[in-house]
Design an enzyme around this catalytic site. Structure first.
Site, short mmCIF file in Angstrom:
data_model
loop_
_atom_site.label_atom_id
_atom_site.label_comp_id
_atom_site.label_asym_id
_atom_site.label_seq_id
_atom_site.Cartn_x
_atom_site.Cartn_y
_atom_site.Cartn_z
N LYS A 134 0.78 -1.30 -0.02
CA LYS A 134 -0.18 -0.08 -0.12
C LYS A 134 0.98 1.29 0.09
O LYS A 134 1.97 1.10 0.38
CB LYS A 134 -1.00 0.07 1.14
CG LYS A 134 -0.33 -0.18 2.72
CD LYS A 134 0.66 0.71 3.16
CE LYS A 134 0.47 2.14 3.35
NZ LYS A 134 1.55 2.88 4.11
N TYR A 220 -4.73 4.02 5.60
CA TYR A 220 -5.14 3.42 6.73
C TYR A 220 -6.34 4.25 7.32
O TYR A 220 -7.39 3.37 7.68
CB TYR A 220 -4.15 3.04 7.83
CG TYR A 220 -2.99 1.93 7.42
CD1 TYR A 220 -3.82 0.78 7.29
CD2 TYR A 220 -1.82 2.36 7.44
CE1 TYR A 220 -2.63 -0.21 7.17
CE2 TYR A 220 -1.06 1.35 7.06
CZ TYR A 220 -1.16 0.08 6.87
OH TYR A 220 -0.58 -1.00 6.55
P1 NAD Z 1 12.25 1.60 2.96
O1 NAD Z 1 12.71 2.94 2.72
O2 NAD Z 1 12.59 0.96 4.17
O3 NAD Z 1 12.68 0.46 1.64
C1 NAD Z 1 12.64 0.99 0.45
C2 NAD Z 1 13.44 0.06 -0.26
O4 NAD Z 1 13.24 0.21 -1.59
C3 NAD Z 1 14.75 -0.26 0.13
O5 NAD Z 1 15.46 -1.54 -0.32
C4 NAD Z 1 15.35 0.59 -1.04
O6 NAD Z 1 16.72 0.22 -1.36
C5 NAD Z 1 14.54 0.26 -2.14
N1 NAD Z 1 14.76 1.34 -3.39
C6 NAD Z 1 14.68 1.09 -4.58
N2 NAD Z 1 14.67 1.98 -5.44
C7 NAD Z 1 14.70 3.11 -4.50
C8 NAD Z 1 14.75 4.60 -4.72
N3 NAD Z 1 14.53 5.19 -5.91
N4 NAD Z 1 14.64 5.36 -3.47
C9 NAD Z 1 14.30 4.82 -2.38
N5 NAD Z 1 14.34 3.32 -2.21
C10 NAD Z 1 14.68 2.58 -3.22
O7 NAD Z 1 10.51 1.41 2.78
P2 NAD Z 1 9.53 0.37 3.47
O8 NAD Z 1 9.29 1.11 4.75
O9 NAD Z 1 10.15 -0.87 3.37
O10 NAD Z 1 8.33 0.65 2.37
C11 NAD Z 1 8.33 -0.06 1.14
C12 NAD Z 1 7.00 -0.02 0.62
O11 NAD Z 1 6.14 -0.78 1.77
C13 NAD Z 1 6.03 0.97 0.52
O12 NAD Z 1 5.19 1.13 -0.46
C14 NAD Z 1 5.16 1.50 1.93
O13 NAD Z 1 4.09 2.13 1.84
C15 NAD Z 1 5.00 0.13 2.21
N6 NAD Z 1 4.95 -0.55 3.75
C16 NAD Z 1 3.75 -0.94 4.12
C17 NAD Z 1 3.45 -1.08 5.25
C18 NAD Z 1 2.25 -1.77 5.75
O14 NAD Z 1 1.89 -1.75 6.81
N7 NAD Z 1 1.73 -2.57 4.96
C19 NAD Z 1 4.54 -1.06 6.25
C20 NAD Z 1 5.52 -0.34 5.85
C21 NAD Z 1 5.74 0.01 4.47
#
Ligand code: NAD
Length: 373
Positions: A134, A220
């Site tokens: 999401k 959410y």
């Molecule tokens: P994060 O920043 O911790 O991780 C992002 C990942 O994407 C990293 O591994 C990074 O290396 C990679 N990436 C690739 N290209 C990138 C770029 N151009 N810029 C930045 N990062 C890049 O993020 P996250 O918290 O893991 O979130 C990832 C996804 O998951 C998002 O869509 C977020 O909304 C979703 N999410 C959902 C929940 C949930 O409760 N369902 C919780 C957290 C995150």
């Protein structure tokens, strides 16, 4: 400020999608009878590392079979930790070769929001079932593109709304559905956290996130308002507030929005990157129910106006979520979070931004025909 990559730019503007279409797998449940489905996580950031991968050690119907990462040093770390064979490790460039890897059944896209559409569509074209995190994408058009790609490929699609598989949320849905406390009159849904440390993170970069608090926690609050009333809204009016413009240079800091529902109920949502709040409250003719917290990783906590405390044993929400989707694939149980739900929420997000742009104008929504709640 992090620069947007050419690949993200291309995907955001609809290029780079003309990839090979492979034949969807026939008789999938036959092939996998009695086996766990293999999931490949795409993007090994915080959510994959601390929630999804650990949850996949507890799942009954799927397991962590592969990874797709743009960071070479993560390959060995993850391979060692989770015993992932070399042939199940991909990067963003060779990812399409996953089409010929029978160990991978589901691709779970966990990248910044603006990259969801490209990787979900590539996964579908590779003949893999798809879970998209999401918010589903950064525009309604992208949601349609993902849904169409999955339909064309004959693969299943879900969105990472983990709370639909979670017992506290399911109990709220039941109380609303069965009208245990009568008709719903009002719902209040708040989802926010305080962002303080990194002004350069992708969540505050509109090209990568599609928007600020609303695109992050706001979905959410939208979800809560809908399952807290059991109805899709018919109109929305919204406002934006900004107190730290030097930190939130590119994205919304705080948004409030009011919904009207078909039965006359009113909803109010609050989302922000500037305070911590995490609550769902529904008022009915004959009582109320509350979850607080309502949308963190749990255990959640709930109570009702007649003094009941909701109490359920805790299991990782992501474990329940991924098992539910796997059961849908393996056993034909309902897909409780279909792609259309992610699209419905993006329609609402777009209407909220439109209302703000037009000075708080009421935007009429027509979601009834979508058949999604
Ligand atoms: P994060 O920043 O911790 O991780 C992002 C990942 O994407 C990293 O591994 C990074 O290396 C990679 N990436 C690739 N290209 C990138 C770029 N151009 N810029 C930045 N990062 C890049 O993020 P996250 O918290 O893991 O979130 C990832 C996804 O998951 C998002 O869509 C977020 O909304 C979703 N999410 C959902 C929940 C949930 O409760 N369902 C919780 C957290 C995150």
């Amino acid at each position: 400020m992090k620069k947007i990559s050419r690949r993200v730019f291309n995907s955001t503007f609809g290029l780079g999608l003309g990839l090979m279409v492979t034949k969807p797998k026939a008789c999938f449940s036959e092939v996998k009878k009695g086996k766990k489905l293999g999931i490949a996580l795409v993007g090994l950031g915080t959510y994959s590392e601390y929630e999804l991968a650990p949850s996949l050690q507890e799942t009954d119907y799927c397991y962590l079979a592969g990874i797709v990462t743009g960071t070479p040093k993560k390959e060995k770390i993850w391979a060692d930790k989770y015993k992932i064979p070399k042939e199940n490790i991909y990067n963003y460039d060779n990812f399409d070769a996953i089409a010929t890897n029978d160990a991978i059944d589901i691709v779970y896209v966990v990248l910044p929001n603006a990259m969801h559409a490209e990787f979900c569509i590539r996964a579908a074209k590779a003949g893999k079932h798809v879970i998209c995190e999401k918010p589903m994408a950064v525009s309604v058009q992208e949601c349609d593109d993902i849904i169409d790609a999955c339909k064309t490929a004959g693969v299943k699609l879900s969105v990472g709304y983990r709370l639909h598989s979670e017992p506290y949320t399911q109990e709220i849905m039941r109380l609303v559905r069965e009208k245990t406390y009568g008709a719903v009159r009002y719902v209040s849904a708040d989802a926010a956290y305080f962002s303080r440390t990194d002004p350069d993170q992708w969540r505050l970069n509109k090209a990568l996130s599609g928007g600020g608090a609303l695109m992050n926690m706001g979905v959410y609050a939208i979800q809560s308002a809908i399952y807290g009333t059991g109805q899709n809204p018919i109109s929305v009016t919204a406002q934006e507030f900004s107190t730290r413009p030097e930190y939130f240079k590119d994205t919304d800091e705080t948004i409030t929005a009011q919904f009207e529902f078909p039965n006359g109920a009113i909803g109010n949502i609050f989302t922000s990157h500037n305070t911590n709040i995490n609550r769902l409250f529904t008022s009915f003719d004959k009582g109320w129910v509350e979850l607080n917290p309502a949308n963190n990783y749990g255990p959640l906590s709930g109570r009702t106006s007649d003094g009941k405390e909701l109490k359920y044993p805790h299991e990782r929400q992501q474990k329940l979520q991924m098992d539910d989707f796997s059961k849908h694939i393996l056993k034909g149980t309902p897909n409780i979070v279909p792609g259309e739900m992610g699209k419905r929420d993006m329609i609402i997000v777009a209407a909220i931004y439109q209302s703000i742009k037009e000075g708080g104008k009421k935007i009429v929504l027509d979601l009834g025909s979508m058949g999604i709640l």
